[in-house]
Design a protein around this motif. Structure first.
Motif, PDB file in Angstrom:
ATOM      1  N   ALA A  94       0.706  -0.531   0.080  1.00  0.00           N
ATOM      2  CA  ALA A  94      -0.143  -0.101  -0.198  1.00  0.00           C
ATOM      3  C   ALA A  94       1.021   1.520   0.084  1.00  0.00           C
ATOM      4  O   ALA A  94       0.018   2.373  -0.530  1.00  0.00           O
ATOM      5  N   GLY A  95       2.038   1.124   0.168  1.00  0.00           N
ATOM      6  CA  GLY A  95       2.870   2.252  -0.379  1.00  0.00           C
ATOM      7  C   GLY A  95       3.142   2.975  -1.025  1.00  0.00           C
ATOM      8  O   GLY A  95       3.085   4.660  -1.587  1.00  0.00           O
ATOM      9  N   VAL A  96       2.843   2.137  -1.995  1.00  0.00           N
ATOM     10  CA  VAL A  96       3.059   2.926  -3.808  1.00  0.00           C
ATOM     11  C   VAL A  96       1.307   3.802  -3.238  1.00  0.00           C
ATOM     12  O   VAL A  96       1.391   4.193  -4.783  1.00  0.00           O
ATOM     13  N   LEU A  97       0.768   3.335  -3.225  1.00  0.00           N
ATOM     14  CA  LEU A  97      -0.978   4.482  -3.545  1.00  0.00           C
ATOM     15  C   LEU A  97      -0.268   5.905  -3.096  1.00  0.00           C
ATOM     16  O   LEU A  97      -0.761   6.403  -3.685  1.00  0.00           O
ATOM     17  N   LYS A  98       1.288   5.826  -2.479  1.00  0.00           N
ATOM     18  CA  LYS A  98       1.644   7.357  -2.659  1.00  0.00           C
ATOM     19  C   LYS A  98       1.656   8.534  -3.707  1.00  0.00           C
ATOM     20  O   LYS A  98       2.137   9.427  -4.043  1.00  0.00           O
ATOM     21  N   ASP A  99       1.881   6.751  -5.094  1.00  0.00           N
ATOM     22  CA  ASP A  99       2.946   7.349  -6.554  1.00  0.00           C
ATOM     23  C   ASP A  99       2.789   6.489  -7.196  1.00  0.00           C
ATOM     24  O   ASP A  99       2.978   6.081  -7.449  1.00  0.00           O
ATOM     25  N   ILE A 100       1.723   7.710  -7.914  1.00  0.00           N
ATOM     26  CA  ILE A 100       0.587   6.309  -8.854  1.00  0.00           C
ATOM     27  C   ILE A 100       1.621   6.704  -9.568  1.00  0.00           C
ATOM     28  O   ILE A 100       1.088   5.088 -10.460  1.00  0.00           O
ATOM     29  N   ASP A 101       2.340   7.354 -10.275  1.00  0.00           N
ATOM     30  CA  ASP A 101       3.494   7.515 -11.157  1.00  0.00           C
ATOM     31  C   ASP A 101       4.179   6.292 -10.673  1.00  0.00           C
ATOM     32  O   ASP A 101       5.326   5.164 -12.377  1.00  0.00           O
ATOM     33  N   LEU A 102       5.289   6.112 -10.086  1.00  0.00           N
ATOM     34  CA  LEU A 102       5.552   4.193  -9.389  1.00  0.00           C
ATOM     35  C   LEU A 102       4.441   3.530  -9.635  1.00  0.00           C
ATOM     36  O   LEU A 102       4.905   2.363 -10.383  1.00  0.00           O
ATOM     37  N   MET A 103       3.647   3.746  -9.211  1.00  0.00           N
ATOM     38  CA  MET A 103       3.095   1.894  -9.304  1.00  0.00           C
ATOM     39  C   MET A 103       3.225   1.861 -10.842  1.00  0.00           C
ATOM     40  O   MET A 103       2.304   0.939 -11.201  1.00  0.00           O
ATOM     41  N   VAL A 104       2.392   3.128 -11.794  1.00  0.00           N
ATOM     42  CA  VAL A 104       2.716   2.415 -13.370  1.00  0.00           C
ATOM     43  C   VAL A 104       3.302   1.618 -13.467  1.00  0.00           C
ATOM     44  O   VAL A 104       3.420   0.880 -14.027  1.00  0.00           O
ATOM     45  N   ARG A 105       4.784   2.058 -13.110  1.00  0.00           N
ATOM     46  CA  ARG A 105       6.314   1.988 -13.720  1.00  0.00           C
ATOM     47  C   ARG A 105       6.429   0.447 -13.254  1.00  0.00           C
ATOM     48  O   ARG A 105       6.812  -0.239 -14.365  1.00  0.00           O
ATOM     49  N   LEU A 106       6.136   0.126 -12.116  1.00  0.00           N
ATOM     50  CA  LEU A 106       6.312  -0.684 -11.445  1.00  0.00           C
ATOM     51  C   LEU A 106       5.034  -1.718 -11.867  1.00  0.00           C
ATOM     52  O   LEU A 106       5.935  -2.846 -12.717  1.00  0.00           O
ATOM     53  N   THR A 107       4.086  -2.188 -12.447  1.00  0.00           N
ATOM     54  CA  THR A 107       3.282  -3.207 -13.563  1.00  0.00           C
ATOM     55  C   THR A 107       3.455  -3.170 -14.514  1.00  0.00           C
ATOM     56  O   THR A 107       4.146  -3.551 -15.315  1.00  0.00           O
ATOM     57  N   LYS A 108       3.883  -1.784 -14.956  1.00  0.00           N
ATOM     58  CA  LYS A 108       4.477  -1.663 -17.206  1.00  0.00           C
ATOM     59  C   LYS A 108       5.815  -3.084 -16.444  1.00  0.00           C
ATOM     60  O   LYS A 108       5.619  -3.305 -17.310  1.00  0.00           O
ATOM     61  N   ALA A 109       6.690  -2.885 -15.898  1.00  0.00           N
ATOM     62  CA  ALA A 109       7.829  -3.341 -15.816  1.00  0.00           C
ATOM     63  C   ALA A 109       7.301  -4.771 -15.740  1.00  0.00           C
ATOM     64  O   ALA A 109       7.789  -5.717 -16.367  1.00  0.00           O
ATOM     65  N   VAL A 110       6.180  -4.978 -15.010  1.00  0.00           N
ATOM     66  CA  VAL A 110       6.405  -7.159 -14.500  1.00  0.00           C
ATOM     67  C   VAL A 110       5.129  -6.940 -16.334  1.00  0.00           C
ATOM     68  O   VAL A 110       5.283  -8.090 -16.552  1.00  0.00           O
ATOM     69  N   VAL A 111       4.491  -6.226 -16.824  1.00  0.00           N
ATOM     70  CA  VAL A 111       3.267  -7.008 -17.359  1.00  0.00           C
ATOM     71  C   VAL A 111       5.012  -6.705 -19.024  1.00  0.00           C
ATOM     72  O   VAL A 111       4.207  -8.225 -19.506  1.00  0.00           O
ATOM     73  N   THR A 112       5.723  -6.360 -18.970  1.00  0.00           N
ATOM     74  CA  THR A 112       6.860  -6.648 -20.472  1.00  0.00           C
ATOM     75  C   THR A 112       7.170  -7.409 -19.435  1.00  0.00           C
ATOM     76  O   THR A 112       8.129  -8.165 -21.161  1.00  0.00           O
ATOM     77  N   SER A 113       7.265  -8.392 -18.689  1.00  0.00           N
ATOM     78  CA  SER A 113       8.470  -8.683 -18.274  1.00  0.00           C
ATOM     79  C   SER A 113       8.110 -11.003 -18.559  1.00  0.00           C
ATOM     80  O   SER A 113       8.717 -11.632 -18.343  1.00  0.00           O
ATOM     81  N   THR A 114       6.642 -10.566 -18.824  1.00  0.00           N
ATOM     82  CA  THR A 114       5.527 -11.849 -18.429  1.00  0.00           C
ATOM     83  C   THR A 114       5.257 -11.804 -19.891  1.00  0.00           C
ATOM     84  O   THR A 114       4.587 -11.302 -20.240  1.00  0.00           O
ATOM     85  N   HIS A 115       4.522 -13.512 -20.293  1.00  0.00           N
ATOM     86  CA  HIS A 115       3.340 -13.779 -21.064  1.00  0.00           C
ATOM     87  C   HIS A 115       2.129 -14.304 -19.869  1.00  0.00           C
ATOM     88  O   HIS A 115       1.843 -14.402 -20.803  1.00  0.00           O
ATOM     89  N   LEU A 116       1.983 -13.972 -18.917  1.00  0.00           N
ATOM     90  CA  LEU A 116       1.033 -13.684 -18.267  1.00  0.00           C
ATOM     91  C   LEU A 116      -0.133 -13.153 -17.861  1.00  0.00           C
ATOM     92  O   LEU A 116       1.110 -12.488 -17.932  1.00  0.00           O
ATOM     93  N   PRO A 117      -1.407 -13.602 -17.954  1.00  0.00           N
ATOM     94  CA  PRO A 117      -1.885 -12.568 -17.775  1.00  0.00           C
ATOM     95  C   PRO A 117      -1.663 -12.010 -16.204  1.00  0.00           C
ATOM     96  O   PRO A 117      -1.095 -12.013 -15.237  1.00  0.00           O
ATOM     97  N   VAL A 118      -1.299 -10.616 -16.036  1.00  0.00           N
ATOM     98  CA  VAL A 118      -0.747  -9.751 -15.259  1.00  0.00           C
ATOM     99  C   VAL A 118      -2.076  -8.907 -13.826  1.00  0.00           C
ATOM    100  O   VAL A 118      -2.824  -8.442 -14.817  1.00  0.00           O
ATOM    101  N   THR A 119      -2.387  -9.150 -12.954  1.00  0.00           N
ATOM    102  CA  THR A 119      -3.815  -8.521 -12.460  1.00  0.00           C
ATOM    103  C   THR A 119      -2.751  -8.100 -10.810  1.00  0.00           C
ATOM    104  O   THR A 119      -1.992  -8.130 -10.467  1.00  0.00           O
ATOM    105  N   VAL A 120      -3.821  -6.853 -10.565  1.00  0.00           N
ATOM    106  CA  VAL A 120      -3.704  -6.226  -8.537  1.00  0.00           C
ATOM    107  C   VAL A 120      -4.809  -5.966  -8.199  1.00  0.00           C
ATOM    108  O   VAL A 120      -5.667  -6.578  -8.861  1.00  0.00           O
ATOM    109  N   LYS A 121      -4.071  -6.126  -7.122  1.00  0.00           N
ATOM    110  CA  LYS A 121      -4.309  -5.351  -6.076  1.00  0.00           C
ATOM    111  C   LYS A 121      -4.131  -4.407  -5.048  1.00  0.00           C
ATOM    112  O   LYS A 121      -2.914  -4.543  -4.537  1.00  0.00           O
TER     113      LYS A 121
END
Length: 331
Positions: free
Chosen positions: A114-141
């Motif tokens: 939940a610490g990432v909730l303070k920085d949406i830009d970081l949240m997006v960058r972290l998410t993109k890093a995962v999405v581009t690193s795997t062929h699996l579907p990526v979800t978020v909680k």
């Protein structure tokens, strides 16, 4: 039908929440047997995976009978998240989930969960890093926001969808609430009815009965619900909800014998996975949950806490079952 990438789930699926020290393979197996449609591992530190930490690696254990099953990771560094996603991919889960919701201080202080909730830009960058690193579907909680003055879930939902996630689970509390107070699902309803949102939206928070599940399903229009604390010691909740959806009837609570059988199965699978001594020691946290509200269980609980072998467990279960049948308690 609800789809997460190429994963097909039934209409209005019931998800088991990832819970630290709870949703390990033995517990997930019980919940699957009792009707859970999609489950997740305990959350795994991306840095722990990269360091090859034994505890983190152990959490990667998944089994075919659990499918579909996702592995959840957390972290605050893009490179570490990308590398951990590639490690996760090697054990072939059905999806990768990112934890942006854990409110625990030791996680938040590392700029993760939940610490990432303070920085949406970081949240997006972290998410993109995962999405581009795997062929699996990526979800978020995730959660609604850091606190009541910074609820940002509307922006988060749209931006994470744009980043490539295939589903979003929203715990309807802020980080500052932790697990206290009432979850506010109105935010979930608003996200679900946003015309820009096309991915499945799952609601989480306070679902602890079939009646409440039905009420929230109708009132908030989400695609499914995730159940966490309501399933601890009570894996029957999934089938109870499904039965209520189908018939409008509340199933009777599990009997003492059925509770004891669940404990026996849980203990057996725990020892298979962890070894007999460790498996039974780690079972100790579960006994109170399985027998919550049962009269005269205090003395039996003390004896369960002293069990170190499955043979002792089987003997104690037989004695406990006999006691309750002999005294004809209602539960």
């Amino acid at each position: 039908m609800v789809k997460i990438g190429n994963i097909e789930l039934p209409e209005f699926p019931l998800l088991l929440a990832p819970m630290e020290d709870v949703s390990d393979p033995p517990f997930r197996r019980l919940c699957k047997m009792h009707g859970a449609d999609l489950m997740y591992s305990e959350f795994i530190s991306s840095e722990g995976l990269i360091r090859d930490a034994i505890k983190s690696r152990k959490k990667l254990d998944i089994f075919d009978y659990e499918r579909p099953v996702g592995i959840q990771i957390f972290g605050g560094d893009e490179e570490a998240m990308a590398m951990s996603a590639r490690i996760v991919e090697t054990v072939e889960p059905d999806l990768v989930d990112i934890n942006f919701g854990c409110p625990v201080k030791k996680v938040v202080c590392k700029g993760a969960g939940a610490g990432v909730l303070k920085d949406i830009d970081l949240m997006v960058r972290l998410t993109k890093a995962v999405v581009t690193s795997t062929h699996l579907p990526v979800t978020v909680k995730t959660r609604l926001g850091w606190d009541f003055d910074s609820i940002n879930i509307d922006e988060v939902a749209e931006r994470l969808q744009d980043a490539g996630i295939k589903a979003l689970t929203i715990h309807a509390r802020t980080r500052s609430q932790m697990y206290k107070g009432e979850a506010d699902w109105e935010h979930i309803s608003r996200i679900k009815n946003n015309p820009n949102i096309e991915i499945p939206i799952f609601g989480n928070g306070d679902i602890d009965s079939p009646i409440k599940a039905e009420e929230y399903k109708k009132r908030y229009d989400c695609d499914g619900v995730m159940i966490g604390r309501g399933a601890i010691g009570y894996p029957w909740i999934f089938n109870e909800i499904k039965h209520y959806f189908k018939t409008g009837e509340i199933l009777p609570e599990p009997t003492i014998s059925q509770r004891l059988e669940a404990v026996r199965q849980h203990a057996e699978w725990s020892t298979e996975w962890k070894g007999e001594r460790v498996g039974l020691i780690e079972m100790r946290q579960h006994y109170s949950n399985y027998f919550r509200g049962i009269p005269h269980f205090k003395e039996f609980k003390r004896r369960f806490l002293e069990v170190f072998t499955l043979a002792e467990m089987d003997k104690l279960i037989a004695e406990t079952d006999h006691f309750y049948k002999e005294h004809s308690f209602a539960k």
